[in-house]
Enzyme design. Structure first.
Site, PDB file in Angstrom:
ATOM      1  N   SER A 291     -72.477   3.644  12.369  1.00  0.00           N
ATOM      2  CA  SER A 291     -73.106   2.382  12.715  1.00  0.00           C
ATOM      3  C   SER A 291     -72.741   1.311  11.706  1.00  0.00           C
ATOM      4  O   SER A 291     -72.463   1.593  10.550  1.00  0.00           O
ATOM      5  CB  SER A 291     -74.625   2.561  12.722  1.00  0.00           C
ATOM      6  OG  SER A 291     -75.060   2.848  11.400  1.00  0.00           O
ATOM      7  N   LYS A 292     -72.778   0.080  12.175  1.00  0.00           N
ATOM      8  CA  LYS A 292     -72.334  -1.005  11.311  1.00  0.00           C
ATOM      9  C   LYS A 292     -73.271  -1.232  10.137  1.00  0.00           C
ATOM     10  O   LYS A 292     -72.905  -1.862   9.159  1.00  0.00           O
ATOM     11  CB  LYS A 292     -72.167  -2.288  12.127  1.00  0.00           C
ATOM     12  CG  LYS A 292     -73.459  -2.876  12.654  1.00  0.00           C
ATOM     13  CD  LYS A 292     -73.167  -4.152  13.445  1.00  0.00           C
ATOM     14  CE  LYS A 292     -74.418  -4.634  14.148  1.00  0.00           C
ATOM     15  NZ  LYS A 292     -74.131  -5.654  15.169  1.00  0.00           N
ATOM     16  N   ARG A 293     -74.464  -0.711  10.227  1.00  0.00           N
ATOM     17  CA  ARG A 293     -75.392  -0.832   9.105  1.00  0.00           C
ATOM     18  C   ARG A 293     -74.877  -0.090   7.887  1.00  0.00           C
ATOM     19  O   ARG A 293     -75.194  -0.425   6.761  1.00  0.00           O
ATOM     20  CB  ARG A 293     -76.776  -0.255   9.487  1.00  0.00           C
ATOM     21  CG  ARG A 293     -77.564  -1.112  10.425  1.00  0.00           C
ATOM     22  CD  ARG A 293     -78.172  -2.307   9.711  1.00  0.00           C
ATOM     23  NE  ARG A 293     -78.446  -3.401  10.637  1.00  0.00           N
ATOM     24  CZ  ARG A 293     -79.583  -3.578  11.287  1.00  0.00           C
ATOM     25  NH1 ARG A 293     -80.568  -2.734  11.121  1.00  0.00           N
ATOM     26  NH2 ARG A 293     -79.734  -4.605  12.086  1.00  0.00           N
ATOM     27  N   LYS A 294     -74.155   0.983   8.149  1.00  0.00           N
ATOM     28  CA  LYS A 294     -73.777   1.859   7.043  1.00  0.00           C
ATOM     29  C   LYS A 294     -72.283   1.956   6.789  1.00  0.00           C
ATOM     30  O   LYS A 294     -71.860   2.541   5.805  1.00  0.00           O
ATOM     31  CB  LYS A 294     -74.336   3.256   7.317  1.00  0.00           C
ATOM     32  CG  LYS A 294     -75.848   3.277   7.338  1.00  0.00           C
ATOM     33  CD  LYS A 294     -76.396   4.568   7.886  1.00  0.00           C
ATOM     34  CE  LYS A 294     -77.917   4.514   7.932  1.00  0.00           C
ATOM     35  NZ  LYS A 294     -78.504   5.577   8.722  1.00  0.00           N
ATOM     36  N   ASN A 295     -71.495   1.434   7.685  1.00  0.00           N
ATOM     37  CA  ASN A 295     -70.049   1.580   7.589  1.00  0.00           C
ATOM     38  C   ASN A 295     -69.404   0.431   8.345  1.00  0.00           C
ATOM     39  O   ASN A 295     -69.997  -0.062   9.286  1.00  0.00           O
ATOM     40  CB  ASN A 295     -69.649   2.890   8.284  1.00  0.00           C
ATOM     41  CG  ASN A 295     -68.765   3.754   7.414  1.00  0.00           C
ATOM     42  OD1 ASN A 295     -68.625   3.540   6.221  1.00  0.00           O
ATOM     43  ND2 ASN A 295     -68.166   4.729   8.018  1.00  0.00           N
TER      44      ASN A 295
END
Length: 538
Positions: A291-295
């Site tokens: 997910s873009k939150r983490k990567n």
RNA sequence: GCCGCGUUCGUCUAGUGGUUAGGACGCUGGCCUCUCACGCCGGUAACACGGGUUCGAAUCCCGUACGCGGUACCA
């Protein structure tokens, strides 16, 4: 080969038809040895939804679908699944095309190039779905439902409270038929739902996983057509896959739980099921779904950050897969040539930027000449276009030409080098909150220009009750790496949305490492606060 | 909660009943060298756990634990 309506003699148990007769005895785990292929031409597809940024996972799935199709001399289709009117945009669709082209993934049929089974955009196929949904209603396999959101919500809550699976109770299915037809005819808002058996289980073979068994009682009466007249994914997907001759559905494992609905639809139409192949999902370092939150997940970020498309594609090719000879560096053609879908492993691969970096470096130093790298640099960001856009900002600040390079270096750099304590300033937690909020805001910001970025920050000044100078201080550092730099808003525009966002993200990571991490309750509270103060009053 | 799918070094993986469990990234020691990087040589580190089946299980079966996914008029 025509197959009869697929229904297992065992009462209430339906079995998706496989092209070959099932082996006698218990179904054994599929072997990694190549399995026999279904006769006839292979057709695979990638069916992304044009919402948001083009996702690296889309390229991952495209790669395996393409490789499988090509390896077996078949076709690979690109279909746009824009049945969510609220979220789908043309801009995002274009970004998907661009992302796949950049990655070097070609498709044989698609919205941009046509093909024998077009149109390839679901929003342009509405009459087709309409016809098919009608067929299901006429044969009693689907029914209109007039229940409103409030009733559904209450129902769900009651079922959850009683520890039952949330599932539509069939209320509207048992309404008087002529009455129902009358209500539909008078234009009363309604959806169409799929009839799902209450008992027995659905058994579907998956090429990589053996038999997947799911009890019908856990499958909801899926909505097939929404109130707005658009089909849901489930209906459109099955209808299109059949009509487009898709023989192998290679998709992420997130779809496994809706498999029964799809099987039921194929059966309802009297169609043969394609072969299902559920791939593992790309993961964050903490193993959750990428997910873009983490990567970084946006394909455009990888491009802007200076990764080579062939390295990215190569890297994706080793997620959940190794070539039979174990090679780690390979071209798309080599990947295709030796591709064996049965070699895919099921554990969710963690997307590891460190290893991608190593691979990308190898490409740079082993497979390109200096002249070719120069071309790549030009194709990337180091070109007249960027310099010319930077010049109006730098001109008044120049004493000698040599000043230009240090002044604009941050536009071309990877990771920035600055002091984290300075970023945190006198109120670290506050800085973290500001960065977090700005990042959330930027994720929605379209277009991403100096003007829109200015508006974003001016809006923040109001809502945060800070002055602009004070608010912007940490952003100068996070975005440009220096307290004194070119104007921030223009810098953001020149850097672009992907790189700017990533830098804010990196700033947040630095703060976290310095003890100002937003997590758990604090983060939840901030999210709620953000929703209330920003989103709901937008 | 319920349903499903997974589980070999920190990470990507090889492995299909008999291997000192192999490779790669990372980290690390050394060599090379005007620095750095590259390259080369070496080190570190894994079969989730418990029961079976078998002469013999990382490999087959069952259970447990853990992880992930799904549980929308999103895809």
């Amino acid at each position: 080969m025509h197959l009869p309506h697929p229904r297992d003699p065992r009462a209430g148990v339906s079995v998706a038809r496989f092209w070959q007769s099932r082996p006698a005895g218990p179904f054994l785990k599929p072997s990694r040895r190549a399995r026999p292929m279904r006769p006839g031409p292979v057709v695979t597809r990638i069916a992304p939804s044009p919402t948001g940024d083009p996702h690296i996972g889309t390229v991952f799935m495209a790669l395996f679908n393409l490789a499988f199709a090509r390896r077996h001399g078949g076709k690979f289709i690109l279909r746009i699944e824009d049945t969510d009117q609220g979220r789908s945009t043309r801009e995002s669709e274009e970004a998907i095309f661009a992302a796949l082209r950049w990655a070097g993934i070609p498709w044989d049929e698609g919205p941009d190039k046509g093909g024998p089974h077009g149109p390839y955009r679901q929003s342009e196929r509405l009459p087709i779905y309409e016809k098919h949904v009608q067929r299901l209603v006429d044969s009693g396999k689907a029914y209109p439902c007039f229940c409103d959101a409030a009733r559904l919500k209450a129902l769900r809550e009651e079922q959850l409270a009683n520890k039952q699976d949330p599932r539509y109770d069939g209320h509207c299915r048992h309404l008087d038929r002529s009455d129902t037809m009358h209500r539909v005819a008078t234009g009363e808002p309604h959806v169409i739902r799929l009839v799902v058996p209450d008992e027995g289980e659905c058994v579907v073979p998956d090429r990589l996983r053996g038999e997947i068994r799911i009890a019908w009682s856990t499958v909801d009466h899926q909505i097939l057509r929404k109130t707005d007249g658009f089909p849901t994914y489930h209906l459109a997907n099955v209808v299109d896959d059949h009509l487009m001759g898709v023989t192998h559905v290679i998709r992420g494992e997130e779809w496994i739980s809706s498999l029964p609905k799809h099987v039921l639809l194929y059966e309802g139409f009297g169609w043969e099921c394609p072969e299902f192949i559920h791939m593992p999902l790309l993961r964050n370092p903490d193993k959750s779904k990428l997910s873009k939150r983490k990567n970084p997940t946006s394909v455009t970020w990888y491009r802007e950050a200076g990764y080579l498309p062939e390295a990215v594609l190569n890297y994706l090719g080793m997620m959940g897969y190794t070539l039979p000879d174990g090679r780690e560096m390979f071209t798309l053609d080599e990947f295709i040539e030796s591709f064996e879908i049965d070699r895919v492993v099921l554990g969710g691969p963690v997307f590891d930027l460190a290893k991608l970096n190593w691979l990308n470096g190898r490409y740079l130093r082993e497979s390109l000449t200096p002249a070719q790298i120069l071309e790549r640099l030009h194709g990337w960001r180091l070109n007249d276009d960027l310099l010319l856009r930077a010049l109006p900002l730098t001109q008044k600040r120049l004493t000698t030409l040599a000043d230009f390079v240090p002044m604009t270096a941050f536009l071309l750099r990877g990771a920035l080098d600055y002091n984290t304590a300075e970023l945190a300033g006198s109120d670290g937690p506050r800085t973290a909150r500001w960065l977090r909020i700005a990042l959330w805001q930027m994720e929605q910001l379209r277009p991403f220009t100096a003007t829109s970025v200015r508006a974003l920050f001016e809006d923040m000044v109001e809502r945060e009750g800070a002055n602009l100078r004070e608010l912007l201080a940490p952003f100068f550092l996070a975005v440009t790496g220096a307290k004194v730099s070119l104007p921030l808003f223009d810098s953001c525009e020149l850097l672009g949305a992907d790189l700017t966002r990533r830098r804010l993200h990196e700033g947040l990571e630095r703060l976290a490492a310095a003890g100002h991490e937003l997590k758990g309750k604090t983060l939840k509270a901030l999210e709620e606060d953000y929703r209330r103060r920003y989103v709901e009053t937008r």
